[in-house]
Write a protein that holds these residues in place. Structure first.
Motif, PDB file in Angstrom:
ATOM      1  N   ILE A 106     -37.066 -26.185  10.867  1.00 31.74           N
ATOM      2  CA  ILE A 106     -36.700 -24.768  10.780  1.00 31.74           C
ATOM      3  C   ILE A 106     -35.500 -24.473  11.668  1.00 31.74           C
ATOM      4  N   LEU A 107     -35.474 -25.007  12.875  1.00 29.76           N
ATOM      5  CA  LEU A 107     -34.338 -24.789  13.776  1.00 29.76           C
ATOM      6  C   LEU A 107     -33.044 -25.358  13.205  1.00 29.76           C
ATOM      7  N   THR A 108     -33.124 -26.490  12.532  1.00 31.96           N
ATOM      8  CA  THR A 108     -31.949 -27.069  11.896  1.00 31.96           C
ATOM      9  C   THR A 108     -31.423 -26.161  10.797  1.00 31.96           C
ATOM     10  N   LEU A 109     -32.309 -25.629   9.973  1.00 27.75           N
ATOM     11  CA  LEU A 109     -31.876 -24.714   8.912  1.00 27.75           C
ATOM     12  C   LEU A 109     -31.240 -23.451   9.487  1.00 27.75           C
ATOM     13  N   VAL A 110     -31.848 -22.888  10.514  1.00 30.90           N
ATOM     14  CA  VAL A 110     -31.307 -21.677  11.142  1.00 30.90           C
ATOM     15  C   VAL A 110     -29.948 -21.962  11.775  1.00 30.90           C
ATOM     16  N   THR A 111     -29.819 -23.088  12.456  1.00 31.81           N
ATOM     17  CA  THR A 111     -28.562 -23.447  13.101  1.00 31.81           C
ATOM     18  C   THR A 111     -27.444 -23.646  12.075  1.00 31.81           C
TER      19      THR A 111
ATOM     20  N   PHE B 123     -27.230 -22.221   9.132  1.00 32.09           N
ATOM     21  CA  PHE B 123     -26.901 -20.906   8.590  1.00 32.09           C
ATOM     22  C   PHE B 123     -26.054 -20.099   9.574  1.00 32.09           C
ATOM     23  N   VAL B 124     -26.458 -20.073  10.841  1.00 28.59           N
ATOM     24  CA  VAL B 124     -25.707 -19.333  11.852  1.00 28.59           C
ATOM     25  C   VAL B 124     -24.325 -19.945  12.048  1.00 28.59           C
ATOM     26  N   GLY B 125     -24.242 -21.260  12.059  1.00 25.44           N
ATOM     27  CA  GLY B 125     -22.944 -21.921  12.193  1.00 25.44           C
ATOM     28  C   GLY B 125     -22.023 -21.606  11.040  1.00 25.44           C
ATOM     29  N   PHE B 126     -22.571 -21.508   9.838  1.00 19.22           N
ATOM     30  CA  PHE B 126     -21.778 -21.151   8.670  1.00 19.22           C
ATOM     31  C   PHE B 126     -21.210 -19.742   8.809  1.00 19.22           C
ATOM     32  N   LEU B 127     -21.986 -18.824   9.375  1.00 17.80           N
ATOM     33  CA  LEU B 127     -21.526 -17.451   9.538  1.00 17.80           C
ATOM     34  C   LEU B 127     -20.552 -17.283  10.703  1.00 17.80           C
ATOM     35  N   VAL B 128     -20.725 -18.047  11.763  1.00 11.92           N
ATOM     36  CA  VAL B 128     -19.933 -17.873  12.980  1.00 11.92           C
ATOM     37  C   VAL B 128     -18.618 -18.656  12.941  1.00 11.92           C
ATOM     38  N   SER B 129     -18.560 -19.737  12.191  1.00  7.54           N
ATOM     39  CA  SER B 129     -17.390 -20.611  12.234  1.00  7.54           C
ATOM     40  C   SER B 129     -16.064 -19.934  11.874  1.00  7.54           C
ATOM     41  N   PRO B 130     -15.992 -19.023  10.890  1.00  7.22           N
ATOM     42  CA  PRO B 130     -14.696 -18.377  10.637  1.00  7.22           C
ATOM     43  C   PRO B 130     -14.197 -17.552  11.825  1.00  7.22           C
ATOM     44  N   PHE B 131     -15.106 -16.895  12.527  1.00  7.95           N
ATOM     45  CA  PHE B 131     -14.703 -16.095  13.681  1.00  7.95           C
ATOM     46  C   PHE B 131     -14.257 -16.972  14.848  1.00  7.95           C
ATOM     47  N   LEU B 132     -14.923 -18.098  15.036  1.00  5.98           N
ATOM     48  CA  LEU B 132     -14.504 -19.024  16.081  1.00  5.98           C
ATOM     49  C   LEU B 132     -13.148 -19.645  15.768  1.00  5.98           C
ATOM     50  N   ALA B 133     -12.925 -19.971  14.504  1.00  4.96           N
ATOM     51  CA  ALA B 133     -11.629 -20.520  14.107  1.00  4.96           C
ATOM     52  C   ALA B 133     -10.524 -19.498  14.307  1.00  4.96           C
ATOM     53  N   LEU B 134     -10.801 -18.251  13.987  1.00  7.29           N
ATOM     54  CA  LEU B 134      -9.810 -17.192  14.182  1.00  7.29           C
ATOM     55  C   LEU B 134      -9.517 -17.005  15.665  1.00  7.29           C
ATOM     56  N   ALA B 135     -10.539 -17.016  16.493  1.00  2.15           N
ATOM     57  CA  ALA B 135     -10.330 -16.871  17.933  1.00  2.15           C
ATOM     58  C   ALA B 135      -9.528 -18.039  18.493  1.00  2.15           C
TER      59      ALA B 135
END
Length: 67
Positions: A18-23, A25-37
């Protein structure tokens, strides 16, 4: 991990699954913002592309919600 859980019924294996699935999903959502930063002060063109890649889908989803 799922095979390991179904074979042993270990709660820790299920928790890691479950933690792997959540991680992922969260990484997929956060990665564009981290790349932009990361590219914010490095390249103006990449900054504009990043803003557009985030703003256009967000704008389209808001526009479709109100129409």
């Amino acid at each position: 991990m799922w095979k390991s859980y179904t074979r042993t019924s270990s709660k820790s294996d299920f928790l890691f699954f479950i933690l792997t699935l959540v991680t992922l999903f969260v990484g997929f959502l956060v990665s564009p913002f981290l790349a932009l930063a990361f590219q914010w002060k490095r390249s103006r063109a990449k900054r504009i592309i990043g803003i557009l890649l985030i703003a256009v889908p967000l704008g389209l989803s808001l526009l479709s919600r109100f129409l």
